[in-house]
Scaffold this active site. Structure first.
Site, PDB file in Angstrom:
ATOM      1  N   TRP A   1      -2.854  -2.711  -1.620  1.00  0.00           N
ATOM      2  CA  TRP A   1      -2.416  -4.061  -1.983  1.00  0.00           C
ATOM      3  C   TRP A   1      -3.156  -4.980  -1.010  1.00  0.00           C
ATOM      4  CZ3 TRP A   1       0.582  -8.098   0.224  1.00  0.00           C
ATOM      5  CH2 TRP A   1       1.148  -8.996  -0.705  1.00  0.00           C
TER       6      TRP A   1
ATOM      7  N   LYS B   1      14.316 -13.757 -11.092  1.00  0.00           N
ATOM      8  CA  LYS B   1      13.966 -12.683 -12.038  1.00  0.00           C
ATOM      9  C   LYS B   1      12.977 -13.199 -13.071  1.00  0.00           C
ATOM     10  CE  LYS B   1      14.881  -9.972 -10.280  1.00  0.00           C
ATOM     11  NZ  LYS B   1      15.558  -9.908  -9.024  1.00  0.00           N
TER      12      LYS B   1
ATOM     13  N   CYS C   1       0.824  -1.212   0.000  1.00  0.00           N
ATOM     14  CA  CYS C   1       0.000   0.000   0.000  1.00  0.00           C
ATOM     15  C   CYS C   1       0.858   1.262   0.000  1.00  0.00           C
ATOM     16  CB  CYS C   1      -0.877   0.010   1.240  1.00  0.00           C
ATOM     17  SG  CYS C   1      -1.902  -1.449   1.393  1.00  0.00           S
TER      18      CYS C   1
ATOM     19  N   HIS D   1      21.054 -35.386  -7.886  1.00  0.00           N
ATOM     20  CA  HIS D   1      20.353 -35.894  -6.694  1.00  0.00           C
ATOM     21  C   HIS D   1      18.844 -35.656  -6.799  1.00  0.00           C
ATOM     22  CE1 HIS D   1      24.182 -36.696  -4.847  1.00  0.00           C
ATOM     23  NE2 HIS D   1      24.575 -35.460  -5.144  1.00  0.00           N
TER      24      HIS D   1
ATOM     25  N   GLU E   1       9.388 -14.010 -11.507  1.00  0.00           N
ATOM     26  CA  GLU E   1       8.552 -12.921 -10.993  1.00  0.00           C
ATOM     27  C   GLU E   1       7.997 -12.015 -12.090  1.00  0.00           C
ATOM     28  OE1 GLU E   1      10.553 -10.251  -8.251  1.00  0.00           O
ATOM     29  OE2 GLU E   1      12.422 -10.493  -9.328  1.00  0.00           O
TER      30      GLU E   1
ATOM     31  N   GLU F   1      19.098 -16.181  -8.315  1.00  0.00           N
ATOM     32  CA  GLU F   1      18.644 -14.834  -8.671  1.00  0.00           C
ATOM     33  C   GLU F   1      18.116 -14.784 -10.114  1.00  0.00           C
ATOM     34  OE1 GLU F   1      17.842 -12.364  -7.106  1.00  0.00           O
ATOM     35  OE2 GLU F   1      17.906 -10.678  -8.480  1.00  0.00           O
TER      36      GLU F   1
ATOM     37  N   ARG G   1       5.124   0.369  -6.047  1.00  0.00           N
ATOM     38  CA  ARG G   1       5.108  -0.463  -4.841  1.00  0.00           C
ATOM     39  C   ARG G   1       4.206  -1.680  -5.000  1.00  0.00           C
ATOM     40  NH1 ARG G   1       6.460   2.734   0.017  1.00  0.00           N
ATOM     41  NH2 ARG G   1       5.059   1.442   1.227  1.00  0.00           N
TER      42      ARG G   1
ATOM     43  N   ASN H   1      -1.639   2.030   5.897  1.00  0.00           N
ATOM     44  CA  ASN H   1      -0.735   0.938   5.481  1.00  0.00           C
ATOM     45  C   ASN H   1      -0.442   0.101   6.709  1.00  0.00           C
ATOM     46  OD1 ASN H   1      -0.609   2.243   3.069  1.00  0.00           O
ATOM     47  ND2 ASN H   1       1.573   2.701   3.143  1.00  0.00           N
ATOM     48  N   GLY H   2      -0.365  -1.206   6.551  1.00  0.00           N
ATOM     49  CA  GLY H   2      -0.064  -2.071   7.701  1.00  0.00           C
ATOM     50  C   GLY H   2      -1.228  -2.991   7.986  1.00  0.00           C
TER      51      GLY H   2
ATOM     52  N   LYS I   1       6.693  -3.856  -4.323  1.00  0.00           N
ATOM     53  CA  LYS I   1       8.107  -3.487  -4.284  1.00  0.00           C
ATOM     54  C   LYS I   1       8.663  -3.541  -2.878  1.00  0.00           C
ATOM     55  CE  LYS I   1      11.972  -1.931  -5.862  1.00  0.00           C
ATOM     56  NZ  LYS I   1      12.825  -2.985  -6.462  1.00  0.00           N
TER      57      LYS I   1
END
Ligand code: F6R
Length: 609
Positions: free
Chosen positions: A75, A486, A2, A505, A489, A482, A27, A101-102, A604
């Site tokens: 969000w 990338k 948010c 394995h 996502e 990484e 964000r 927010n929160g 974000k």
């Protein structure tokens, strides 16, 4: 996550508010809303989806100007992304509007109580209890201010809040507990936001609220105090970046802009920090005495920053011989780690606001460890709570997928490892060799970026595959994680990073012509082993895209496509090696028509646990 933006004073209008939350789009959000105060009325607009395409005329103010306004990007956590759940939320009378927010943890019990007192709820959110609480307290408290404070004292959980009251349209009430709030101080206007990005268009002078503080904003200033009512004097700070830094500047996406900025951001990460005469680094934010007593390190981080942390472990152990452990921020508290005397906890976070990493820092402090932050955002909560640290100076990272922050984190961790190493017997020659290699990275990163079109062409050929493996060993194992992160996502392709020797394995069972493997094989020390792994993949019909150093004919022979990275020391290979992986993921996502800067479901800055 948010985002909050609020504005009181000259120039307040719906366009400014919408412009403000557009700067918070990065964000991540799924709905948004605006509320403006004009005369003694609050007018609201709430929508699901992207802000683009809606203009401020949708907020019908009957031709009147407004005095102040608040705007929010949501969000979803409690309740689906619907108009009813979008912020702002109002009380029963419609005179109080609030954005948050929160997460309010005790919202269930508060809601039941308020319902019993006759309050009507219109959303499924935790947030909605707050305006109703204020409304209820206003019945007995002497002022809105007192009711606002009283309501905050009843909340359990995390919040960054901005509220308006129709009867005082020239004021915005804000508060912070666990979710960032920054005030912007303009001439004849005062602003509030959840991060500095929407403020720079209006002012560079900011104040960061601390947990347990609230502020009342007016057009000509503000007052700050604690929840208990004690007034606090806050330090005015300058935002270090300008508007061009948070705009796309001719690039089609922030992600591509940020990938392309790496020659400069890598340079900025070591600029002014290399002490050539002593073959070491000068790290102003961490005092020598602290580093001298370090006996072991414990890195805490999430996501891409955690991948950087894994490389940090190898760097610290190999160069400085300091035993190092890496934990996910979210695991640290609950796994009850053994933190012995002499442990330095290193929190790596681009945003400096990631709730899980922050919680780990707080836990580390409780058990008596020294903490340092490796953050990008100056003045962020993790940077401030650690007290000491090393900024990576990558500049604002707006694209949701972290790119330039990762390479800058690696540079800063390298400097720390060299510095600790020089204190513990790393030779001057070895230190210098390492620093020389670091200083070659910006030019080498530019060479790699010049290969962008060829990498895009390779990416186009694989864009329809639905599964990918990325394999690497040693320093390139976290780089493989990484690269896979990338890809998944931003293109929603399933991709897995695997330690190359672990393939046999289990994961080798996945190999088929439909599951290509990106083989990272640019380190000299384990090159032959990687060639062996590549043979095993080829023998099972797998297709290989190899990332190697120039002139590796054997690997070229095994791969369908080869991307060369310039020659560097093994520990620095991931700084260069990740750049083609970022470009590859970007091009695949574009080919698949994905919104690379705002991938679905992602935020974000992850400010909830
Ligand atoms: C991936 C990504 C995330 C972040 C993670 C931690 O591209 O951006 O995995 O790395 O959410 O964020 P920070 O570094 O801000 O703590």
């Amino acid at each position: 996550m948010c985002g909050i933006f609020g504005y009181v004073g000259a120039g307040a209008n719906p366009e400014v508010l919408i412009e403000g939350i557009k700067r918070l789009e990065y964000r991540g959000y799924d709905s948004w809303g605006v509320c403006v105060a004009c005369d003694d009325q609050l007018t609201m607009l709430r929508r699901v989806g992207r802000i683009g395409g809606v203009d401020a005329a949708d907020l019908d103010l009957g031709g009147k100007g407004c005095l102040s306004g608040i705007a929010h990007t949501r969000w979803a956590t409690h309740g689906a992304p619907t108009e009813a759940n979008a912020h702002p939320h109002a009380d029963c009378t419609g005179k109080i509007a609030l954005i948050h927010n929160g997460i309010i943890e005790n919202y269930g019990s508060l809601r039941e109580k308020l319902r019993a007192q006759g309050h009507r709820f219109r959303s499924e959110t935790d947030t909605e209890v707050i305006p109703h609480l204020i409304e209820e307290l206003l019945k007995s408290e002497p002022s809105f201010d007192a009711a606002f404070q009283g309501a905050l004292r009843l909340l359990v959980g995390a919040y960054g809040i901005a509220a308006m009251w129709a009867e005082d349209p020239g004021a915005i009430y804000v508060a912070r507990h666990g979710s960032p709030i920054v005030l912007g101080l303009g001439k004849d206007r005062t602003l509030v936001a959840s991060d500095p990005a929407p403020l720079v268009a209006h002012t560079r002078e900011v104040i960061y609220l601390d947990d347990g503080e609230l502020a009342i904003l007016h057009c000509d200033g503000f007052e700050t105090r604690t929840l208990e009512g004690a007034s606090v004097n806050k330090r005015v700070q300058q935002i270090a970046f300008g508007l061009p830094d948070i705009e796309r500047g001719g690039f089609p996406h922030f992600m591509l802009k940020e990938i392309s900025e790496q020659p400069e951001s890598i340079h900025n990460a070591y600029r002014g920090r290399i002490v050539r005469a002593e073959g070491t680094a000068k790290l102003g934010g961490v005092d020598e005495a602290l580093l001298r007593k370090v006996q072991r390190c414990h890195i805490v981080a999430c996501g891409t920053s955690w991948n950087a942390g894994l490389i940090g472990k190898y760097l610290l152990e190999n160069l400085a011989r300091v035993p190092t452990q890496v934990s996910y921020g979210a695991e640290f508290r609950y796994s009850h780690p053994v933190i012995e005397a002499g442990t330095l906890v290193i929190a790596i976070s681009q945003s400096g606001e990631t709730a899980d990493t922050l919680a780990a820092v707080r836990e580390a402090k409780i058990v008596g460890a020294d903490t340092i932050g490796v953050c990008n955002v100056v003045g962020s909560t993790i940077a401030r709570e650690c007290g000491k640290g090393i900024y990576i100076h990558a500049g604002p990272e707006i694209g949701v997928a972290s790119t330039k922050a990762f390479t800058s984190q690696l540079v800063v961790l390298s400097l720390l490892a060299v510095h600790l190493g020089r204190m513990r017997g790393l030779s001057l020659r070895a230190g210098l060799l390492y620093l020389d290699a670091l200083e070659r990275l910006p030019e080498q990163a530019s060479q790699l970026l010049a290969d962008r079109e060829r990498i895009a062409e390779i990416a186009r050929q694989y864009a329809r595959c639905e599964n990918f493996l990325y394999v690497g060993r040693l320093y390139e194992y976290p780089a493989a994680l990484e690269g896979a992160l990338k890809l998944k996502e931003i293109s929603y392709i399933h991709a897995e990073g695997v330690q190359a020797a672990e393939m046999k394995h289990g994961p080798i069972a996945l190999i088929s012509p439909e599951v290509p493997t990106v083989v990272l094989a640019a380190q000299e020390e384990i090159r032959d082993k990687m060639v062996g792994n590549a043979h095993e993949i080829r023998a099972r019909g797998g297709r290989i895209i190899a990332v190697t150093q120039e002139g590796d004919r054997e690997m070229e022979g095994l791969a369908e496509h080869t991307i060369h990275i310039p020659k560097t020391l093994d520990p620095l290979v991931p700084v260069l090696g990740v750049i083609p992986l970022q470009l590859f993921a970007y091009s695949v996502a574009i080919e698949r028509g994905c919104d690379v800067d705002k991938p679905r479901n992602l935020a974000k800055s992850v400010t909830v646990e």
